[in-house]
Design a protein around this motif. Structure first.
Motif, PDB file in Angstrom:
ATOM      1  N   GLU A   1       0.817  -1.212   0.000  1.00  0.00           N
ATOM      2  CA  GLU A   1       0.000   0.000   0.000  1.00  0.00           C
ATOM      3  C   GLU A   1       0.850   1.260   0.000  1.00  0.00           C
ATOM      4  O   GLU A   1       0.641   2.171  -0.807  1.00  0.00           O
ATOM      5  CB  GLU A   1      -0.935   0.020   1.213  1.00  0.00           C
ATOM      6  CG  GLU A   1      -1.807   1.269   1.252  1.00  0.00           C
ATOM      7  CD  GLU A   1      -2.827   1.257   2.379  1.00  0.00           C
ATOM      8  OE1 GLU A   1      -3.833   1.970   2.257  1.00  0.00           O
ATOM      9  OE2 GLU A   1      -2.609   0.540   3.373  1.00  0.00           O
TER      10      GLU A   1
ATOM     11  N   SER B   1     -14.310  -3.965   0.012  1.00  0.00           N
ATOM     12  CA  SER B   1     -13.757  -3.986  -1.348  1.00  0.00           C
ATOM     13  C   SER B   1     -12.343  -3.405  -1.311  1.00  0.00           C
ATOM     14  O   SER B   1     -11.970  -2.726  -0.338  1.00  0.00           O
ATOM     15  CB  SER B   1     -14.626  -3.144  -2.269  1.00  0.00           C
ATOM     16  OG  SER B   1     -14.518  -1.768  -1.925  1.00  0.00           O
ATOM     17  N   PRO B   2     -11.533  -3.630  -2.341  1.00  0.00           N
ATOM     18  CA  PRO B   2     -10.201  -3.015  -2.378  1.00  0.00           C
ATOM     19  C   PRO B   2     -10.250  -1.501  -2.205  1.00  0.00           C
ATOM     20  O   PRO B   2      -9.389  -0.918  -1.537  1.00  0.00           O
ATOM     21  CB  PRO B   2      -9.676  -3.415  -3.763  1.00  0.00           C
ATOM     22  CG  PRO B   2     -10.354  -4.713  -4.052  1.00  0.00           C
ATOM     23  CD  PRO B   2     -11.734  -4.560  -3.470  1.00  0.00           C
ATOM     24  N   GLU B   3     -11.248  -0.866  -2.807  1.00  0.00           N
ATOM     25  CA  GLU B   3     -11.361   0.597  -2.679  1.00  0.00           C
ATOM     26  C   GLU B   3     -11.635   1.008  -1.232  1.00  0.00           C
ATOM     27  O   GLU B   3     -11.134   2.045  -0.766  1.00  0.00           O
ATOM     28  CB  GLU B   3     -12.490   1.110  -3.580  1.00  0.00           C
ATOM     29  CG  GLU B   3     -12.188   1.075  -5.065  1.00  0.00           C
ATOM     30  CD  GLU B   3     -12.188  -0.333  -5.642  1.00  0.00           C
ATOM     31  OE1 GLU B   3     -12.802  -1.234  -5.007  1.00  0.00           O
ATOM     32  OE2 GLU B   3     -11.573  -0.538  -6.702  1.00  0.00           O
ATOM     33  N   GLU B   4     -12.408   0.217  -0.514  1.00  0.00           N
ATOM     34  CA  GLU B   4     -12.715   0.519   0.878  1.00  0.00           C
ATOM     35  C   GLU B   4     -11.533   0.220   1.788  1.00  0.00           C
ATOM     36  O   GLU B   4     -11.381   0.840   2.842  1.00  0.00           O
ATOM     37  CB  GLU B   4     -13.936  -0.282   1.329  1.00  0.00           C
ATOM     38  CG  GLU B   4     -15.234   0.161   0.680  1.00  0.00           C
ATOM     39  CD  GLU B   4     -16.379  -0.801   0.933  1.00  0.00           C
ATOM     40  OE1 GLU B   4     -17.516  -0.323   1.090  1.00  0.00           O
ATOM     41  OE2 GLU B   4     -16.143  -2.037   0.974  1.00  0.00           O
ATOM     42  N   GLN B   5     -10.699  -0.712   1.397  1.00  0.00           N
ATOM     43  CA  GLN B   5      -9.510  -1.031   2.189  1.00  0.00           C
ATOM     44  C   GLN B   5      -8.422   0.034   2.047  1.00  0.00           C
ATOM     45  O   GLN B   5      -7.678   0.290   2.986  1.00  0.00           O
ATOM     46  CB  GLN B   5      -8.935  -2.379   1.741  1.00  0.00           C
ATOM     47  CG  GLN B   5      -9.825  -3.569   1.990  1.00  0.00           C
ATOM     48  CD  GLN B   5      -9.265  -4.825   1.354  1.00  0.00           C
ATOM     49  OE1 GLN B   5      -8.066  -5.066   1.367  1.00  0.00           O
ATOM     50  NE2 GLN B   5     -10.134  -5.642   0.775  1.00  0.00           N
ATOM     51  N   ALA B   6      -8.342   0.642   0.876  1.00  0.00           N
ATOM     52  CA  ALA B   6      -7.263   1.582   0.583  1.00  0.00           C
ATOM     53  C   ALA B   6      -7.258   2.745   1.567  1.00  0.00           C
ATOM     54  O   ALA B   6      -8.275   3.407   1.780  1.00  0.00           O
ATOM     55  CB  ALA B   6      -7.410   2.104  -0.846  1.00  0.00           C
TER      56      ALA B   6
ATOM     57  N   GLU C   1      -0.973   0.025  -3.775  1.00  0.00           N
ATOM     58  CA  GLU C   1      -1.970  -1.028  -3.950  1.00  0.00           C
ATOM     59  C   GLU C   1      -3.182  -0.769  -3.040  1.00  0.00           C
ATOM     60  O   GLU C   1      -3.049  -0.242  -1.941  1.00  0.00           O
ATOM     61  CB  GLU C   1      -1.365  -2.387  -3.617  1.00  0.00           C
ATOM     62  CG  GLU C   1      -0.210  -2.797  -4.523  1.00  0.00           C
ATOM     63  CD  GLU C   1      -0.653  -3.131  -5.937  1.00  0.00           C
ATOM     64  OE1 GLU C   1      -1.827  -3.524  -6.106  1.00  0.00           O
ATOM     65  OE2 GLU C   1       0.169  -2.991  -6.858  1.00  0.00           O
ATOM     66  N   LYS C   2      -4.344  -1.156  -3.510  1.00  0.00           N
ATOM     67  CA  LYS C   2      -5.567  -1.001  -2.718  1.00  0.00           C
ATOM     68  C   LYS C   2      -5.726  -2.219  -1.815  1.00  0.00           C
ATOM     69  O   LYS C   2      -6.346  -3.228  -2.181  1.00  0.00           O
ATOM     70  CB  LYS C   2      -6.774  -0.830  -3.643  1.00  0.00           C
ATOM     71  CG  LYS C   2      -6.735   0.476  -4.429  1.00  0.00           C
ATOM     72  CD  LYS C   2      -7.918   0.609  -5.366  1.00  0.00           C
ATOM     73  CE  LYS C   2      -7.861   1.927  -6.130  1.00  0.00           C
ATOM     74  NZ  LYS C   2      -8.992   2.060  -7.066  1.00  0.00           N
ATOM     75  N   THR C   3      -5.149  -2.128  -0.639  1.00  0.00           N
ATOM     76  CA  THR C   3      -5.173  -3.222   0.316  1.00  0.00           C
ATOM     77  C   THR C   3      -5.127  -2.627   1.713  1.00  0.00           C
ATOM     78  O   THR C   3      -4.974  -1.420   1.870  1.00  0.00           O
ATOM     79  CB  THR C   3      -3.986  -4.181   0.084  1.00  0.00           C
ATOM     80  OG1 THR C   3      -4.104  -5.310   0.951  1.00  0.00           O
ATOM     81  CG2 THR C   3      -2.662  -3.476   0.332  1.00  0.00           C
TER      82      THR C   3
END
Length: 224
Positions: free
Chosen positions: A133, A174-179, A138-140
């Protein structure tokens, strides 16, 4: 806690982030930020206070901030530079071995995928995802003690370990929410929602936090 409430609280924290992101700014300004220095900094931070990690990183990266220059140092010199971080002798050994591994197996570059990062001795899932990240965008989400503690405090998670929290977040977000979630909650946990003496009366989401009581902010907080 419903996901809609979680999303609302995160949005409110993001709106206030600039007011209490000093810890993140100190790290970003302390030394040249590269995938390699970020990876080494994560290794230094294990069981070590943030301020100690920051100063150790400054001293170490003044001597070496690439795999080539780090591998050329002795373990004793690395240990001397990073003292008094926790397990400083073991970390010195790991940092030097990791630098040599990158030179011998990765062309001197930090891998930008989880599977390859986990092949490096001393790199676990949390460290790998922080690097992915922070260094590569990265979106994680990386789950450290702050993320685990706060999300259990809110009631969004009901997990026993950061590892369990990581698995649950990967499933629910989601990846976007994790980012960006790690950076947001780490700074929030360092400045406002501290493990000891939290500043509940200054918290922008206290009105939605199930652990907050206006009469005794902090005293009713569950320990995770």
């Amino acid at each position: 806690m419903k996901k809609s409430q979680f999303t609302r609280m995160v949005d409110r924290l993001e709106a206030e982030y600039a007011a209490w992101d000093a810890p993140a700014k100190r790290f970003e300004a302390a030394y040249r930020r590269t995938p390699f220095t970020i990876l080494v900094s994560v290794m230094l931070s294990f069981r070590t206070k943030d301020e100690v990690t920051l100063e150790a990183g400054k001293r170490l990266f003044a001597l070496a901030d690439t795999p080539e220059t780090m591998a050329a140092l002795t373990e004793e010199r690395i240990a001397e530079a990073i003292y008094p971080v926790g397990f400083y002798r073991k970390k010195a050994q790991t940092i030097r071995q990791m630098s040599r591994y990158l030179l011998e197996h990765c062309g001197g570059e930090v891998p930008r995928n989880e599977a390859e990062l986990l092949k490096i001795k001393g790199v676990g899932p949390k460290a790998a995802h922080i690097v992915l990240e922070t260094a590569f965008g990265e979106k994680t989400v990386a789950v450290d003690t702050h993320v685990h503690r706060i999300l259990n405090l809110w009631g969004f998670l009901a997990t026993a370990t950061p590892e369990e929290s990581f698995s649950e977040l990967k499933r629910r977000l989601s990846p976007e929410e994790q980012a960006g979630l790690n950076k947001l909650l780490v700074s929030f946990g360092q400045v406002i929602c501290r493990p000891a003496k939290p500043l509940c009366t200054e918290c922008p989401v206290a009105d939605e936090c199930p652990a907050f009581t206006p009469d005794s902010p902090g005293s009713s907080r569950r320990r995770v």
